[in-house]
Design a protein around this motif. Sequence first.
Motif, mmCIF file in Angstrom:
data_model
loop_
_atom_site.group_PDB
_atom_site.id
_atom_site.type_symbol
_atom_site.label_atom_id
_atom_site.label_comp_id
_atom_site.label_asym_id
_atom_site.label_seq_id
_atom_site.Cartn_x
_atom_site.Cartn_y
_atom_site.Cartn_z
ATOM 1 N N ALA A 82 65.712 43.888 53.842
ATOM 2 C CA ALA A 82 66.523 43.849 52.471
ATOM 3 C C ALA A 82 66.708 42.519 51.773
ATOM 4 C CB ALA A 82 67.709 44.385 52.932
ATOM 5 N N TRP A 83 65.647 41.787 51.287
ATOM 6 C CA TRP A 83 65.451 40.576 50.964
ATOM 7 C C TRP A 83 65.491 40.549 49.617
ATOM 8 C CZ3 TRP A 83 61.167 39.056 54.653
ATOM 9 C CH2 TRP A 83 61.691 39.029 56.045
ATOM 10 N N ASP A 84 65.178 41.765 48.766
ATOM 11 C CA ASP A 84 65.025 41.785 47.379
ATOM 12 C C ASP A 84 63.809 41.116 46.987
ATOM 13 O OD1 ASP A 84 65.574 43.183 45.152
ATOM 14 O OD2 ASP A 84 67.085 41.792 44.381
ATOM 15 N N ALA A 85 62.612 41.137 47.714
ATOM 16 C CA ALA A 85 61.571 40.316 47.284
ATOM 17 C C ALA A 85 60.588 40.918 46.173
ATOM 18 C CB ALA A 85 60.612 40.065 48.590
ATOM 19 N N GLY A 86 60.579 42.089 45.852
ATOM 20 C CA GLY A 86 60.056 42.794 44.716
ATOM 21 C C GLY A 86 59.783 42.046 43.590
ATOM 22 N N PRO A 87 60.987 41.744 42.932
ATOM 23 C CA PRO A 87 61.119 41.080 41.834
ATOM 24 C C PRO A 87 60.582 39.789 41.836
ATOM 25 C CG PRO A 87 63.415 41.905 42.112
ATOM 26 C CD PRO A 87 62.511 42.068 43.470
ATOM 27 N N LEU A 88 60.597 38.963 42.903
ATOM 28 C CA LEU A 88 60.034 37.555 42.847
ATOM 29 C C LEU A 88 58.490 37.657 43.085
ATOM 30 C CD1 LEU A 88 62.409 35.935 45.872
ATOM 31 C CD2 LEU A 88 62.582 35.547 43.333
ATOM 32 N N ILE A 89 58.109 38.777 43.876
ATOM 33 C CA ILE A 89 56.761 38.994 43.840
ATOM 34 C C ILE A 89 55.946 39.123 42.445
ATOM 35 C CG2 ILE A 89 54.883 40.341 44.770
ATOM 36 C CD1 ILE A 89 56.816 40.777 47.018
ATOM 37 N N ASP A 90 56.618 40.294 41.779
ATOM 38 C CA ASP A 90 56.328 40.601 40.371
ATOM 39 C C ASP A 90 56.346 39.243 39.509
ATOM 40 O OD1 ASP A 90 56.258 42.951 41.529
ATOM 41 O OD2 ASP A 90 58.163 43.752 40.514
ATOM 42 N N ALA A 91 57.300 38.595 39.575
ATOM 43 C CA ALA A 91 57.415 37.281 38.730
ATOM 44 C C ALA A 91 56.370 36.192 39.091
ATOM 45 C CB ALA A 91 59.053 36.688 38.706
ATOM 46 N N GLY A 92 55.526 36.539 40.068
ATOM 47 C CA GLY A 92 54.551 35.711 40.583
ATOM 48 C C GLY A 92 55.037 34.286 41.265
ATOM 49 N N ARG A 93 56.386 34.430 41.910
ATOM 50 C CA ARG A 93 56.717 33.356 42.345
ATOM 51 C C ARG A 93 56.923 33.317 43.945
ATOM 52 N NH1 ARG A 93 63.128 33.256 40.628
ATOM 53 N NH2 ARG A 93 63.013 31.426 42.353
ATOM 54 N N ILE A 94 56.161 34.434 44.436
ATOM 55 C CA ILE A 94 55.614 34.503 45.719
ATOM 56 C C ILE A 94 54.001 34.972 45.838
ATOM 57 C CG2 ILE A 94 55.876 35.576 48.091
ATOM 58 C CD1 ILE A 94 58.907 35.934 47.539
ATOM 59 N N VAL A 95 53.473 33.847 46.199
ATOM 60 C CA VAL A 95 51.796 34.198 46.007
ATOM 61 C C VAL A 95 51.358 34.169 47.558
ATOM 62 C CG1 VAL A 95 49.636 33.128 45.325
ATOM 63 C CG2 VAL A 95 51.938 32.494 44.115
ATOM 64 N N VAL A 96 50.862 35.258 47.705
ATOM 65 C CA VAL A 96 50.275 35.591 49.224
ATOM 66 C C VAL A 96 48.719 35.123 48.948
ATOM 67 C CG1 VAL A 96 49.900 37.213 50.795
ATOM 68 C CG2 VAL A 96 52.062 37.163 49.422
ATOM 69 N N PHE A 97 48.400 34.502 49.952
ATOM 70 C CA PHE A 97 46.880 34.107 50.001
ATOM 71 C C PHE A 97 46.061 34.722 51.347
ATOM 72 C CE2 PHE A 97 43.444 31.227 51.111
ATOM 73 C CZ PHE A 97 42.838 30.929 49.962
ATOM 74 N N ASP A 98 45.039 35.434 51.008
ATOM 75 C CA ASP A 98 44.636 35.953 52.120
ATOM 76 C C ASP A 98 43.617 34.917 52.709
ATOM 77 O OD1 ASP A 98 43.249 37.542 54.043
ATOM 78 O OD2 ASP A 98 42.789 39.146 52.800
ATOM 79 N N GLY A 99 44.039 34.347 53.886
ATOM 80 C CA GLY A 99 43.214 33.380 54.446
ATOM 81 C C GLY A 99 42.294 33.975 55.708
ATOM 82 N N ARG A 100 42.250 35.271 55.796
ATOM 83 C CA ARG A 100 41.396 35.794 56.909
ATOM 84 C C ARG A 100 39.981 35.276 56.659
ATOM 85 N NH1 ARG A 100 42.371 42.066 56.932
ATOM 86 N NH2 ARG A 100 42.398 41.340 54.596
ATOM 87 N N PRO A 101 39.512 34.881 57.855
ATOM 88 C CA PRO A 101 37.910 34.791 57.850
ATOM 89 C C PRO A 101 37.196 35.914 57.867
ATOM 90 C CG PRO A 101 38.951 33.463 59.523
ATOM 91 C CD PRO A 101 39.963 34.337 58.999
ATOM 92 N N ARG A 102 36.425 36.103 56.822
ATOM 93 C CA ARG A 102 35.530 37.420 56.706
ATOM 94 C C ARG A 102 34.590 37.598 57.948
ATOM 95 N NH1 ARG A 102 33.070 37.749 50.742
ATOM 96 N NH2 ARG A 102 33.209 35.337 50.851
ATOM 97 N N ALA A 103 34.478 38.566 58.198
ATOM 98 C CA ALA A 103 33.727 38.873 59.620
ATOM 99 C C ALA A 103 32.355 38.353 59.491
ATOM 100 C CB ALA A 103 33.906 40.340 59.976
ATOM 101 N N ASP A 104 31.870 38.324 58.440
ATOM 102 C CA ASP A 104 30.158 38.144 58.211
ATOM 103 C C ASP A 104 30.185 36.640 57.916
ATOM 104 O OD1 ASP A 104 31.415 38.128 55.801
ATOM 105 O OD2 ASP A 104 29.519 39.182 54.783
ATOM 106 N N ILE A 105 31.086 35.747 58.003
ATOM 107 C CA ILE A 105 31.093 34.329 57.829
ATOM 108 C C ILE A 105 30.147 33.787 58.532
ATOM 109 C CG2 ILE A 105 32.908 33.514 59.314
ATOM 110 C CD1 ILE A 105 33.915 32.299 56.984
#
Lengths: 576, 92
Positions: A82-105
């Motif tokens: 219940a953080w009301d994160a949706g609007p922040l994500i939609d506004a681009g103010r929370i950026v999620v970066f997928d840093g998972r190394p790919r398996a075939d790296i």
Amino acid sequence: MAETATAPNAKISTGIAGFDAMTGGGLPRGRVSAIIGTAGAGKTVFAMQTLIHRVKETGGTGVFVSFEQSVPGVLADMTSFAWDAGPLIDAGRIVVFDGRPRADILLSGAFDIAGLLAAVEGACGDAPPACVVFDGIDTLLTMLPTPGAQRGELLRLQDHVHRLGGSVLLTVKASSLADSSFESLALYMADCVVELERAFEDGLSSRRLRIQKYRSSSHAESRFPLVMTSRGVEVELVDTAEQELPISGERLSTGIERLDAMLTGGYFRGSSTLLSGAPGTAKTTLGTRFLEAVCRRGERALGIFFDEAPEEVLRNIASVGTDLAVHRAAGMLRMHGMADRTGGPDEFVHEIIGQIIAHRPQHLLVDPISVFTASTVSQSAVRRLVQFCKRQGITIVLTSLVERNAVDSENSRSYVSTLCDNWIHLSYVVHGGERNRALTIVKSRGTAHSNQVGELLLSDDGITIADVYTEEGVVLMGSLRWQKERAGAIAVHEAEAAAAQHYRDVERAADDIARRIANLNAELAEKQQELTRFRDRATEMEERQTEGRSGIARLRRARDADLSSAPNDGGEGRGS
Amino acid sequence: MVRRILELYVAGDNIHSRRAKDNLDDIVGLLGEMVSVEVIDVIKAPAAAFARRIFATPALIAISDEQTTLIIGDLSDRAAVLHKLGVSPGKV
């Protein structure tokens, strides 16, 4: 700049009130903080919650780099609280970066994490990010070939953070491996290290938070319960400071007249009472009776129900004439059902305290408190709840389910009974083919309470307690009590008749004596009269004798005078 | 015709960056085919690094018809790099 890190305003609020309080403001600004912990300890939630709070507070952008989860996975997690994160994500103010190394790296030769740091900057456009989270950074660090390289990259990260000025949170999985050098490196490098633990006891999980280190800052040292709710994590601060507890000498009716009498007036205001007993011994009935009594006085009350929904409770207690619906409708009583909860003891107590803060009751019923087991986590949770209520002057009634009807099972919740001021035990006494409810006051602090076992009688019009008879060490209840009462009545009648007879006998004897006394008195009077008569006669005779003697004397004197005056004196003879 | 695009992401002009560039030149020579090579400095172009999810540098992204390959490091193990790019060892 970042050099002012020791100043009080150099801390950034995490939005986790308990954590901010125990650190005097939150995490260090412009520094690297590490959250270390086992799987499921709440590291990621702690980091997400802080990130979103920073973004909201600064109006800036936050970057969440996940080395473990996909972007949709992270976003789903963020929006599930219940953080009301949706609007922040939609506004681009929370950026999620997928840093998972790919398996075939393919790893080929030396590398560094400068690319990652650049990518984080790139994610935010021109302004530096308000907060950056590297979630599961150990995954990245283990790709580096040597501890030296790991150390070098962490220092690169630290430099970068100092340059950017934003705050960085690293979450690190606590490894069971002894040679997790990057772990100790991360701890060495970070300015603040928060350690989270998760343990299981009796099938329920409990989390603890400890600040392992905090450079240039004082902080609370002990382990604190960390609770997980729909609003994220919260640190339950245990207020250990000595405090004058409000003490009241005021008695509050238990709602049952006879029980009030047994407790010399009822429960003390602000005291705690344990109602223990086997299933069906009327614990809820007694507890809700108290709520009704205090609501009638116009005081606020809160009932927490773990076993049944509030509506079921209302229906069941209506059968013994307890009406709580009216007080609930009036807003004086809040009934909070917690039957479907899956959390641990810390979560339970957190929710109850939340209810107390929301409703501000003067009285609390927890039915039953035995959802808290004898585990250490449960014990400390119950202690916190009782302590919290005591400090607020809230009267507490706790019911406790005791599975067996044995006397020694009263001890099974011994820590609760030790905490409580009063302990009333309810049990079944099976005798003569009947099962009757017995009520015993095991202890009552500050009260000359009754030691007698009472029989609890439930009927449509209410609850009463009858005295019980004990015969050759056996407590008599139900119809045996009735027989005993009847036998007693006959005995009393006979005794009364005998007493009346005896009275009459004695009366007669007394009359007899009185009569004899009267006769004797008459006889006495007669004898006294006789004595008087004798005394009078004796006096008379004496007087007469005296008179006779003086006559003789006179005659004798005359004769003597005649004899002496004859030869030489005539004067005396003539004068007489 | 270009069958392969090679993007080398480096962070500034450090030793890893220089080695990676040198190694890439050698590898391109060994490939014996037309390739497009682009070197991107993430310090100057952070947005590109973010777009490509670059979490380590140097990083080589090889884009061909069949697949996209990611290789992390200074590319010093050339045989492994060529193998990863689908070039048979015999040709090396």
